[in-house]
Each structure stands twice: as C-alpha cells, then as structure tokens.
Design a protein around this motif. Structure first.
Motif, PDB file in Angstrom:
ATOM      1  N   VAL A   1       0.817  -1.381  -0.094  1.00  0.00           N
ATOM      2  CA  VAL A   1       0.132   0.148  -0.036  1.00  0.00           C
ATOM      3  C   VAL A   1       0.992   1.167   0.019  1.00  0.00           C
ATOM      4  O   VAL A   1       1.714   1.598   0.973  1.00  0.00           O
ATOM      5  N   GLY A   2       0.932   1.961  -1.092  1.00  0.00           N
ATOM      6  CA  GLY A   2       1.763   3.293  -1.287  1.00  0.00           C
ATOM      7  C   GLY A   2       2.654   2.946  -2.412  1.00  0.00           C
ATOM      8  O   GLY A   2       3.334   2.015  -2.553  1.00  0.00           O
TER       9      GLY A   2
ATOM     10  N   LEU B   1      -0.198  -3.523  -5.927  1.00  0.00           N
ATOM     11  CA  LEU B   1       0.089  -2.261  -5.371  1.00  0.00           C
ATOM     12  C   LEU B   1      -0.899  -1.477  -5.477  1.00  0.00           C
ATOM     13  O   LEU B   1      -1.433  -1.171  -6.403  1.00  0.00           O
ATOM     14  N   ALA B   2      -1.091  -0.719  -4.275  1.00  0.00           N
ATOM     15  CA  ALA B   2      -2.279   0.092  -4.045  1.00  0.00           C
ATOM     16  C   ALA B   2      -1.655   1.509  -4.574  1.00  0.00           C
ATOM     17  O   ALA B   2      -0.695   1.879  -3.694  1.00  0.00           O
ATOM     18  N   LEU B   3      -2.150   2.377  -5.404  1.00  0.00           N
ATOM     19  CA  LEU B   3      -1.253   3.590  -5.726  1.00  0.00           C
ATOM     20  C   LEU B   3      -1.779   4.637  -4.979  1.00  0.00           C
ATOM     21  O   LEU B   3      -2.903   4.711  -4.572  1.00  0.00           O
ATOM     22  N   GLY B   4      -0.857   5.682  -4.898  1.00  0.00           N
ATOM     23  CA  GLY B   4      -1.267   6.930  -4.282  1.00  0.00           C
ATOM     24  C   GLY B   4      -1.085   8.007  -5.307  1.00  0.00           C
ATOM     25  O   GLY B   4      -1.084   7.596  -6.406  1.00  0.00           O
ATOM     26  N   ASP B   5      -0.485   9.168  -5.017  1.00  0.00           N
ATOM     27  CA  ASP B   5      -0.384  10.393  -5.955  1.00  0.00           C
ATOM     28  C   ASP B   5       1.049  10.637  -6.304  1.00  0.00           C
ATOM     29  O   ASP B   5       1.365  11.787  -6.657  1.00  0.00           O
ATOM     30  N   ALA B   6       2.065   9.592  -5.901  1.00  0.00           N
ATOM     31  CA  ALA B   6       3.522   9.742  -6.176  1.00  0.00           C
ATOM     32  C   ALA B   6       3.812  10.099  -7.723  1.00  0.00           C
ATOM     33  O   ALA B   6       3.184   9.406  -8.456  1.00  0.00           O
ATOM     34  N   PRO B   7       4.507  11.078  -7.843  1.00  0.00           N
ATOM     35  CA  PRO B   7       4.828  11.163  -9.558  1.00  0.00           C
ATOM     36  C   PRO B   7       6.360  10.529  -9.582  1.00  0.00           C
ATOM     37  O   PRO B   7       6.876   9.822  -8.666  1.00  0.00           O
TER      38      PRO B   7
ATOM     39  N   ALA C   1       3.262   1.008   3.225  1.00  0.00           N
ATOM     40  CA  ALA C   1       4.398   1.934   2.544  1.00  0.00           C
ATOM     41  C   ALA C   1       3.895   3.209   2.343  1.00  0.00           C
ATOM     42  O   ALA C   1       3.987   3.960   1.145  1.00  0.00           O
ATOM     43  N   ILE C   2       2.853   3.750   3.019  1.00  0.00           N
ATOM     44  CA  ILE C   2       2.190   5.075   3.107  1.00  0.00           C
ATOM     45  C   ILE C   2       2.982   6.119   3.607  1.00  0.00           C
ATOM     46  O   ILE C   2       3.010   7.314   2.848  1.00  0.00           O
ATOM     47  N   GLY C   3       3.994   5.933   4.376  1.00  0.00           N
ATOM     48  CA  GLY C   3       5.076   6.963   4.607  1.00  0.00           C
ATOM     49  C   GLY C   3       5.135   7.132   6.257  1.00  0.00           C
ATOM     50  O   GLY C   3       4.353   6.257   6.986  1.00  0.00           O
ATOM     51  N   TYR C   4       5.671   8.244   6.595  1.00  0.00           N
ATOM     52  CA  TYR C   4       6.150   8.183   8.088  1.00  0.00           C
ATOM     53  C   TYR C   4       5.846   9.628   8.582  1.00  0.00           C
ATOM     54  O   TYR C   4       6.013  10.798   7.419  1.00  0.00           O
ATOM     55  N   ARG C   5       5.510  10.013   9.781  1.00  0.00           N
ATOM     56  CA  ARG C   5       5.088  11.386   9.985  1.00  0.00           C
ATOM     57  C   ARG C   5       6.057  11.774  11.291  1.00  0.00           C
ATOM     58  O   ARG C   5       6.708  10.963  11.813  1.00  0.00           O
TER      59      ARG C   5
END
Length: 446
Positions: free
Chosen positions: A186-187, A208-214, A360-364
């Motif tokens: 995911v990400g 793979l679940a897509l996000g908005d990454a270029p 794999a959405i990210g970290y804050r």
C-alpha cells in the motif's frame, strides 16, 4: 559537583554550549562545523551514527540519487562509480567512516527524552544514556532527528483479518520474510514502488495500491536525470521561490530506482508482467477480522499523472539543452506500454490469495519530546532555513528545510553550515541568538 556521587536514579547533570540531537548525516554535518570552529558541544545519538540506514532499509536497497550527490562537510564520495548508486551496506560503511575524519563528540546509546527552554534563555535536555538518566544544560540545541518517526497506517488496520501478516515498510527486509502467498503493498512512493519491484522480481504475486506519487526518468538524453536537474539548479531553489511555496514540503518524492545500475520504475510495465495495480485503499468493507477492502477507481488517474510529471521533467531538460546549446542524444516522450481496464472498487484479500500487507504510506514527525512552541498545526516545526522563533533552537535534516536538496545528501551540508554559523554567531554575542530568532519570527509571521 564537589565529587559527591548523586543518589541512585538521579540524573547526572552536564553543561555544554550546543547539544545536537541525532547523529545521522545532518547532526554529524553540524558537528563538523562546530568542531572546526572550536564550539563546545555534544552529539546525543540514541543508537549509533547513521544506524537508521541499516535498521530501516531492505536488503536490496540502493540510493536513488547518484553517488556523486553524497557530499558532507569535509567528506565526499570518492569511489570508482560517481554515477552509480551505493547499496544499503555501502551507504552504512560510508557514513560510519565519516566521524573518524573529524572526531565529533558523539555520545552513543543516549536517547533524548525531553527538551525545555529555560526561563532566562538556554535549554535543558533530558536523556537516558548507558549509565542512566542525564541532564544537559546548553545555550543552543539543534534537532537533527529527521522528520520520519511514526508510520502512517490506517486506523482500521488492526481490525484486518489476523491471518494476514502486516509489516511496515521500515521493517521489510526481503521477500522470504513474508509468508507464502500474494502481497499487497500500500503506497506508491519511493519505498512502496521499490519494495513492490523487489517482490515482483522474486516471483511473488504483488498487488500495489497506488497513491499520488510522481515519477521521473532514470536517464534521459545520455545522462542521469538527477545530474541534469543539479546542473539546472533545481536542487538549489529555496522553498519560498518554489511553485506553491512552503506547500512543497508536503510533496512526495518521485519514484525511480538505482538498483542494478539504475533504471526507471514503470508500473505499467510491471502490470503487463502480471503485477496487479489497484487504486487508493479506503477501508474495511466488513467488520473486525474482515478481509474485504474498498479501493477507489484511481489507477488510470494515478498512472497518467505520474507520466505527465515524467514527461514534463524530460521537456524541462530539452529546453535546458536547447538554451545552453549542449550536445546530447535526441529527446523522447514516454508512451504507455499498458492501460488499465475496468477498475474494481473492492479488493478481497482472501479471494486474491493475499496473505500479507506491507504499509508503505509514509512516516510523519514526532516531536512530542520538544517542549517549545515552534510547531504548526500538523506537528511540524515552523522555521526559516532551520532557525525557529525560539532563540537558540534549530532544526536540520528535514525535507525542504531550505531547498529540494535539503532532505538529500546533496543539500544537507549547506543547511548545516547555515545553522552552525547562526548559532556560533549567537554564542559569541549573547544578543545574536535572540536577534536571529526575532528576525526568523518576523519572517514566519510575514
């Protein structure tokens, strides 16, 4: 301290001019300047310098920026492949060799637990070291712990079917770590796409679940794209002059890989080879213990948007080549090699044979230990090129701290030099730190 031992459990108190919190590339870069200028300081490192490169990267990880980008103060990559991409272990070895070049005062295995500004200036830093609690009094503090601390995971993730293994991207190491069966990643940022590729190359079934990454081309017109961008000055543009201004700090980096000498990551090609692409994951469609996920029909839109960025960067390079009259191979434009069909709005993990999920959405950021009023509503530090409105408190090593290069090896040295100089000037003139902070406060307000 009069030689009397403190009572059991009492914190040992020490004094220094500057405390640098974090011994990664950013903290060490600040320390290099302070050592050079003879400024008394200490670097408090929770583990060992640069440890996160070993602890939070998978086995096949490589840099996505060319090796020549690796430039810290007084220390640059000098190996045989300046246009290559160091592996995880090579990066770790390169970083571990850095402290020996200038002997920074690093206290390893010393975790900072609190930071408070004093009523009359200065700071109190609380930590737990190898010998127990300790307290540091300092005139200035540099926070160099980065901005990726807490994983972003949907709140409904714990309710997922317990038969499905869940793993954070920072804990992923290799395909054999996961149980047999398909994997949902995911990400689609840098980590998500590279982990998906790692699994795909190993023959695993990948969704793979897509996000908005270029995305960006690895090479274009005979050179690495990131070398072109560096020549064009893109990594040196201050965030305040970047389209969208400070909002650039929230943008996702372009996905590409340095694996096997470097290449594009083309999700359309992966799909043509059997990888399943799905849209943004929305949540559980059934109750606790469920395995049906809602997904948005955003695959086509995500792929098209990523390709537009890819082609726009190539077009920018074309214009640069033309303006400068450079000799280069002909340009080109990416043409899709696969198109999605009808998009589903549901993903049944059990029916798809998915036995594990990699988030794999990210970290804050997590700065709850910093007791100073320097954060915005999202918990991110408000600053001007690292300097906050609190006299003597600074940050380094953040994405877009000042430029696009700030979050990379290429730009951290300039940021560290700026912060170290501002703090050094303030230490020499007590009003200097306060004056610098007042100036930063006015600019932040404006």
């Amino acid at each position: 301290m009069s030689g009397v031992a403190p009572p059991p459990g009492a914190a040992t108190e020490r004094r220094t001019s500057v405390v640098v919190v974090g011994g990664g590339q950013a903290g060490l870069s600040v320390s290099w300047h302070l050592v050079r200028d003879g400024v008394d300081h200490v670097v408090l490192e929770a583990a060992t310098p640069g440890h996160e490169w070993a602890d939070r990267r998978w086995d096949s990880f490589t840099l996505v920026t060319p090796n020549w980008h690796c430039r810290l103060p007084g220390y640059a990559y000098d190996g045989p492949e300046p246009d290559g991409f160091m592996t995880r272990d090579e990066v770790v070895a390169w970083l571990r060799a850095y402290p020996a070049t200038f002997s920074p005062p690093v206290r390893e295995h010393t975790a900072v637990t609190g930071l408070l500004p004093g009523a009359d200036g200065g700071f109190t830093v609380s930590a737990t070291g190898p010998d127990g609690p300790e307290t540091w009094r300092a005139d200035a503090v540099v926070v160099a712990t980065g901005g990726y601390h807490l994983p972003v995971v949907p709140p409904w993730a714990p309710a997922l079917d317990p038969a499905v293994t869940q793993l954070l991207s920072g804990d992923y190491r290799h395909p054999g770590q996961l149980p047999d069966g398909d994997v949902l990643v995911v990400g689609s940022g840098q980590s998500g796409t590279q982990i998906a590729e790692d699994l795909h190359l190993a023959g695993r079934g990948v969704h793979l679940a897509l996000g908005d990454a270029p995305r960006v081309a690895r090479t274009y017109r005979g050179r690495d794209t990131m070398t072109w961008l560096a020549d064009m000055g893109l990594y040196d543009v201050p965030v305040t002059r970047y389209p969208g201004g400070l909002a650039a700090r929230e943008k996702t980096n372009h996905y590409v890989t340095g694996r096997d000498g470097g290449r594009d990551i083309d999700l359309r090609r992966f799909a043509a080879e059997g990888m399943r692409l799905v849209g943004k994951v929305g949540g559980l469609l059934d109750g606790p213990g469920g395995h049906r996920l809602g997904v948005a029909p955003t695959v086509r839109a995500s792929l098209d948007a990523a390709d537009r960025v890819y082609n726009s960067i190539c077009a920018d390079i074309d214009r640069h080549v033309a303006r400068a009259g450079l000799e280069a191979p002909p340009g080109s434009s990416y043409a899709p090699v696969w198109e999605p069909g009808a998009e589903s709005t549901e993903l049944d993990l059990a029916a798809a044979g998915i036995t594990s999920v990699v988030w794999a959405i990210g970290y804050r950021p997590d700065y709850r230990w910093v007791g100073a009023p320097v954060f915005d509503g999202g918990g991110r530090p408000a600053h001007v090129r690292g300097m906050t409105a609190v006299p003597g408190l600074a940050f380094v090593g953040l994405p877009w701290l000042h430029t696009w290069g700030s979050g990379r090896f290429l730009g951290v040295a300039a940021d560290a030099a700026h912060v170290a100089e501002r703090l050094r000037a303030g230490l020499l003139d007590g009003a200097g730190i306060a004056g610098a902070a007042a100036s930063s406060s006015r600019r932040l307000a404006g």
